[in-house]
Write an enzyme that holds these catalytic residues in place. Sequence first.
Site, PDB file in Angstrom:
ATOM      1  N   LYS A  13      44.108  35.436  45.909  1.00 15.57           N
ATOM      2  CA  LYS A  13      44.714  36.574  46.616  1.00 15.57           C
ATOM      3  C   LYS A  13      44.142  36.766  48.016  1.00 15.57           C
ATOM      4  CE  LYS A  13      43.588  39.959  43.883  1.00 15.57           C
ATOM      5  NZ  LYS A  13      42.917  39.290  42.756  1.00 15.57           N
ATOM      6  N   ARG A  87      45.360  48.632  41.326  1.00 16.79           N
ATOM      7  CA  ARG A  87      44.613  47.894  40.321  1.00 16.79           C
ATOM      8  C   ARG A  87      44.850  48.449  38.918  1.00 16.79           C
ATOM      9  NH1 ARG A  87      40.990  44.497  43.228  1.00 16.79           N
ATOM     10  NH2 ARG A  87      39.426  43.680  41.832  1.00 16.79           N
ATOM     11  N   ARG A 126      33.247  29.878  44.686  1.00 17.04           N
ATOM     12  CA  ARG A 126      33.075  31.015  45.590  1.00 17.04           C
ATOM     13  C   ARG A 126      31.679  31.612  45.464  1.00 17.04           C
ATOM     14  NH1 ARG A 126      37.484  35.547  44.888  1.00 17.04           N
ATOM     15  NH2 ARG A 126      36.206  36.187  43.145  1.00 17.04           N
ATOM     16  N   ARG A 132      28.369  36.724  46.720  1.00 16.21           N
ATOM     17  CA  ARG A 132      28.988  37.810  45.948  1.00 16.21           C
ATOM     18  C   ARG A 132      28.193  38.080  44.697  1.00 16.21           C
ATOM     19  NH1 ARG A 132      35.417  38.494  45.958  1.00 16.21           N
ATOM     20  NH2 ARG A 132      34.760  39.789  44.221  1.00 16.21           N
ATOM     21  N   ARG A 143      35.221  41.121  34.715  1.00 16.65           N
ATOM     22  CA  ARG A 143      36.291  41.342  35.699  1.00 16.65           C
ATOM     23  C   ARG A 143      37.618  40.782  35.185  1.00 16.65           C
ATOM     24  NH1 ARG A 143      34.051  38.540  40.480  1.00 16.65           N
ATOM     25  NH2 ARG A 143      36.004  38.977  41.512  1.00 16.65           N
TER      26      ARG A 143
HETATM   27  P1  AMP Z   1      37.999  42.245  44.685  1.00 19.55           P
HETATM   28  O1  AMP Z   1      37.322  41.624  45.849  1.00 19.55           O
HETATM   29  O2  AMP Z   1      39.371  42.736  45.005  1.00 19.55           O
HETATM   30  O3  AMP Z   1      37.966  41.386  43.458  1.00 19.55           O
HETATM   31  O4  AMP Z   1      37.161  43.570  44.322  1.00 19.55           O
HETATM   32  C1  AMP Z   1      35.783  43.497  43.970  1.00 19.55           C
HETATM   33  C2  AMP Z   1      35.393  44.756  43.196  1.00 19.55           C
HETATM   34  O5  AMP Z   1      35.629  45.923  43.984  1.00 19.55           O
HETATM   35  C3  AMP Z   1      36.182  44.992  41.921  1.00 19.55           C
HETATM   36  O6  AMP Z   1      35.640  44.279  40.831  1.00 19.55           O
HETATM   37  C4  AMP Z   1      36.047  46.506  41.757  1.00 19.55           C
HETATM   38  O7  AMP Z   1      34.764  46.857  41.278  1.00 19.55           O
HETATM   39  C5  AMP Z   1      36.132  46.988  43.196  1.00 19.55           C
HETATM   40  N1  AMP Z   1      37.526  47.264  43.592  1.00 19.55           N
HETATM   41  C6  AMP Z   1      38.270  46.622  44.546  1.00 19.55           C
HETATM   42  N2  AMP Z   1      39.498  47.163  44.671  1.00 19.55           N
HETATM   43  C7  AMP Z   1      39.543  48.173  43.779  1.00 19.55           C
HETATM   44  C8  AMP Z   1      40.538  49.124  43.407  1.00 19.55           C
HETATM   45  N3  AMP Z   1      41.755  49.128  43.984  1.00 19.55           N
HETATM   46  N4  AMP Z   1      40.227  50.026  42.445  1.00 19.55           N
HETATM   47  C9  AMP Z   1      39.018  50.063  41.854  1.00 19.55           C
HETATM   48  N5  AMP Z   1      38.042  49.178  42.141  1.00 19.55           N
HETATM   49  C10 AMP Z   1      38.284  48.248  43.096  1.00 19.55           C
END
Ligand code: AMP
Length: 193
Positions: A13, A87, A126, A132, A143
Amino acid sequence: MIWIFLGAPGAGKGTQAERLAEHLGVLHLSTGNVLRKAVKEGTELGRKAETYMKAGNLVPDALILDLVREVLTGDAPNGCILDGYPRNAAQAASLDEMLSDVGEEIGAVINLNVSEETLVTRIAGRAEAEDRTDDDEETVRNRLKVYGEQTAPLVDYYRGRGGLQEVDGEGTVDEIEGRIREIVGARAGGAAG
Ligand code: AMP
């Protein structure tokens, strides 16, 4: 117009959202990137979000709502790419409300489909390439579980309303980008080139 990316962690994504934003000349809002930056800078948002992120759980909706609203009402006059939002069902409902408030429409919801094997390989790559803290094995497993339970149902939600686009997320970054551009070009009425 708003373009939404759905897909499991590791589906690609972020990479594709960034490329599409550049191509369309619109803002790329990655809620994950905003949160990671906030954690690094030790802001109030970052301090509140950190434990949830480390565990691979979603942060509370209220923490995310304001930052998305700010972007939709101010920073994104030409629309934007949403990467990592919505989400869960509550966030999708909030987004519908915000879009109707600002008179914006969803151009397409792009669901990137990849096999579990590819997900695991990409996430492992990654974790090495980027720093990360949520890419260790246990957190990744959580996740994926959170994705399956809370985010994957949004695929049906958007399918039911039309506008869902299933995209094969296997192959090279360029190949996948080509598939997405075809969809976006058609939905944007040719404006995307
Ligand atoms: P991502 O990089 O999009 O995978 O986001 C990393 C982490 O940020 C996720 O595992 C959540 O803990 C938090 N996160 C990102 N976007 C959201 C969202 N829209 N709602 C809640 N938590 C989020």
